[in-house]
Design a protein around this motif. Structure first.
Motif, mmCIF file in Angstrom:
data_model
loop_
_atom_site.group_PDB
_atom_site.id
_atom_site.type_symbol
_atom_site.label_atom_id
_atom_site.label_comp_id
_atom_site.label_asym_id
_atom_site.label_seq_id
_atom_site.Cartn_x
_atom_site.Cartn_y
_atom_site.Cartn_z
ATOM 1 N N ASP A 1 110.743 125.448 6.898
ATOM 2 C CA ASP A 1 111.324 124.105 6.856
ATOM 3 C C ASP A 1 112.850 124.109 6.863
ATOM 4 O OD1 ASP A 1 108.838 122.892 6.778
ATOM 5 O OD2 ASP A 1 108.740 122.904 4.591
ATOM 6 N N TYR A 2 113.457 125.227 6.493
ATOM 7 C CA TYR A 2 114.914 125.278 6.420
ATOM 8 C C TYR A 2 115.395 126.715 6.606
ATOM 9 C CZ TYR A 2 113.436 126.446 1.661
ATOM 10 O OH TYR A 2 112.789 126.999 0.582
ATOM 11 N N LYS A 3 116.695 126.847 6.856
ATOM 12 C CA LYS A 3 117.327 128.146 7.025
ATOM 13 C C LYS A 3 118.186 128.452 5.805
ATOM 14 C CE LYS A 3 120.590 130.690 9.976
ATOM 15 N NZ LYS A 3 121.500 130.589 11.161
ATOM 16 N N ILE A 4 118.030 129.642 5.248
ATOM 17 C CA ILE A 4 118.828 130.052 4.096
ATOM 18 C C ILE A 4 120.201 130.523 4.577
ATOM 19 C CG2 ILE A 4 119.022 131.692 2.194
ATOM 20 C CD1 ILE A 4 115.973 131.686 2.034
ATOM 21 N N MET A 5 121.247 129.985 3.967
ATOM 22 C CA MET A 5 122.608 130.263 4.419
ATOM 23 C C MET A 5 123.292 131.368 3.608
ATOM 24 S SD MET A 5 122.561 128.094 6.832
ATOM 25 C CE MET A 5 124.261 128.070 7.419
ATOM 26 N N HIS A 6 122.507 132.300 3.072
ATOM 27 C CA HIS A 6 123.051 133.431 2.325
ATOM 28 C C HIS A 6 122.658 134.726 3.019
ATOM 29 C CE1 HIS A 6 124.041 130.966 -1.270
ATOM 30 N NE2 HIS A 6 122.918 130.330 -0.991
ATOM 31 N N PRO A 7 123.452 135.791 2.877
ATOM 32 C CA PRO A 7 123.061 137.091 3.429
ATOM 33 C C PRO A 7 121.739 137.553 2.824
ATOM 34 C CG PRO A 7 125.382 137.091 2.785
ATOM 35 C CD PRO A 7 124.797 135.823 2.261
ATOM 36 N N ASP A 8 120.980 138.352 3.580
ATOM 37 C CA ASP A 8 119.664 138.791 3.118
ATOM 38 C C ASP A 8 119.714 139.598 1.825
ATOM 39 O OD1 ASP A 8 118.529 137.552 5.257
ATOM 40 O OD2 ASP A 8 118.073 139.369 6.392
ATOM 41 N N ASN A 9 120.834 140.262 1.561
ATOM 42 C CA ASN A 9 120.916 141.084 0.351
ATOM 43 C C ASN A 9 121.417 140.311 -0.868
ATOM 44 O OD1 ASN A 9 123.551 140.757 1.143
ATOM 45 N ND2 ASN A 9 124.130 142.914 0.962
ATOM 46 N N THR A 10 121.455 138.976 -0.782
ATOM 47 C CA THR A 10 121.874 138.161 -1.919
ATOM 48 C C THR A 10 120.764 138.124 -2.967
ATOM 49 O OG1 THR A 10 123.233 136.766 -0.485
ATOM 50 C CG2 THR A 10 122.686 135.891 -2.651
ATOM 51 N N VAL A 11 121.102 138.442 -4.208
ATOM 52 C CA VAL A 11 120.126 138.481 -5.300
ATOM 53 C C VAL A 11 120.050 137.113 -5.980
ATOM 54 C CG1 VAL A 11 119.558 139.529 -7.529
ATOM 55 C CG2 VAL A 11 120.514 140.934 -5.692
ATOM 56 N N VAL A 12 118.829 136.606 -6.117
ATOM 57 C CA VAL A 12 118.620 135.339 -6.818
ATOM 58 C C VAL A 12 118.573 135.595 -8.323
ATOM 59 C CG1 VAL A 12 117.080 133.375 -7.149
ATOM 60 C CG2 VAL A 12 117.375 134.357 -4.865
ATOM 61 N N CYS A 13 117.751 136.559 -8.730
ATOM 62 C CA CYS A 13 117.665 136.912 -10.145
ATOM 63 C C CYS A 13 117.169 138.340 -10.269
ATOM 64 C CB CYS A 13 116.758 135.949 -10.911
ATOM 65 S SG CYS A 13 115.063 135.884 -10.299
ATOM 66 N N GLN A 14 117.278 138.896 -11.465
ATOM 67 C CA GLN A 14 116.842 140.267 -11.700
ATOM 68 C C GLN A 14 116.449 140.437 -13.158
ATOM 69 O OE1 GLN A 14 120.190 143.158 -11.535
ATOM 70 N NE2 GLN A 14 121.502 141.359 -11.249
ATOM 71 N N VAL A 15 115.610 141.415 -13.418
ATOM 72 C CA VAL A 15 115.220 141.721 -14.798
ATOM 73 C C VAL A 15 115.972 142.974 -15.226
ATOM 74 C CG1 VAL A 15 113.348 142.290 -16.378
ATOM 75 C CG2 VAL A 15 112.940 140.703 -14.490
ATOM 76 N N ARG A 16 116.772 142.815 -16.248
ATOM 77 C CA ARG A 16 117.586 143.928 -16.720
ATOM 78 C C ARG A 16 117.082 144.407 -18.068
ATOM 79 N NH1 ARG A 16 123.866 142.626 -15.741
ATOM 80 N NH2 ARG A 16 123.906 144.864 -16.130
ATOM 81 N N THR A 17 117.393 145.657 -18.390
ATOM 82 C CA THR A 17 116.955 146.232 -19.651
ATOM 83 C C THR A 17 117.728 145.633 -20.818
ATOM 84 O OG1 THR A 17 116.529 148.312 -20.813
ATOM 85 C CG2 THR A 17 118.620 148.133 -19.618
#
Length: 209
Positions: A163-179
């Motif tokens: 439905d839409y195009k994402i305007m961020h580079p493919d290696n952009t991190v949305v979230c992550q689980v850190r220790t």
């Protein structure tokens, strides 16, 4: 996407004195771009409460006293540096057959596996800029974080849509689980290390399975 109606009236004068008089009367001077020419109008400051002071995004129907209506999106807003009162708002007119670019909030679903084991979910991107037809843009983008283990990252590529195009580079991190200091013993299958992802590959959801 939900829409909010803003009732306003055209501005006959756009000088500094007229603008100051509008603000003193509790109104916000606005400009609508995207049409044949910029449209200057004003509306009561309280009319923007549900549009500005919310984490959600909306389209706007600008309805003027002379009966004219315009579909638009908020483009820019200026606040007073001390009082935070709204000083000025720019809108951009939208058309159903013309793509627009907007920042859409990201909502997560589920509980990350790594969080259950004591990790901490960190957001790198709470809003994503996407481009598409107004009728195809969602109220929010849903991200399932359930599979994420400690050390895993969720990339924007995992949230692609027709439905839409994402305007961020493919290696952009949305979230992550850190220790964290509260990490507990991991499940047996979580202790097993999978093959390392090649440096030139960017996974949608980075896992160790």
């Amino acid at each position: 996407m939900k829409s909010i109606t803003i009732n306003g009236s055209k501005r006959e004068s756009v000088g500094k004195k007229a603008t100051k008089a509008l603000r003193n009367a509790g109104q916000v001077p606005c400009v609508l771009y995207g049409g044949d020419q910029p449209l200057h109008f004003a509306a009561d400051e309280i009319a923007f409460k549900d549009l500005v002071y919310t984490p959600d995004v909306h389209t706007v129907v600008i309805e003027l006293k002379d009966g004219e209506k315009f579909d638009a999106v908020l483009q820019d807003i200026q606040f007073h540096p001390v009082t935070d009162a709204i000083l000025h708002i720019d809108f951009y007119q939208i058309f159903e057959d013309k793509e627009i670019s907007m920042e859409i909030p990201v909502h997560t679903t589920g509980i990350a596996r790594g969080v259950k084991n004591g990790g901490v979910l960190r957001f790198n991107l709470r809003r994503m800029r996407v481009k598409g037809l107004p009728g195809n843009l969602p109220d929010f983008i849903e991200a399932d974080i359930t599979p994420l283990k400690i050390g895993n990252k969720l990339y924007v590529t995992a949230l692609k849509s027709d439905d839409y195009k994402i305007m961020h580079p493919d290696n952009t991190v949305v979230c992550q689980v850190r220790t964290s200091r509260n990490v507990v013993a991991l499940d047996e299958d979580e202790e097993e290390e999978g093959e390392e992802t090649a440096a030139d590959e960017v996974p949608a959801t980075e896992t160790n399975e």
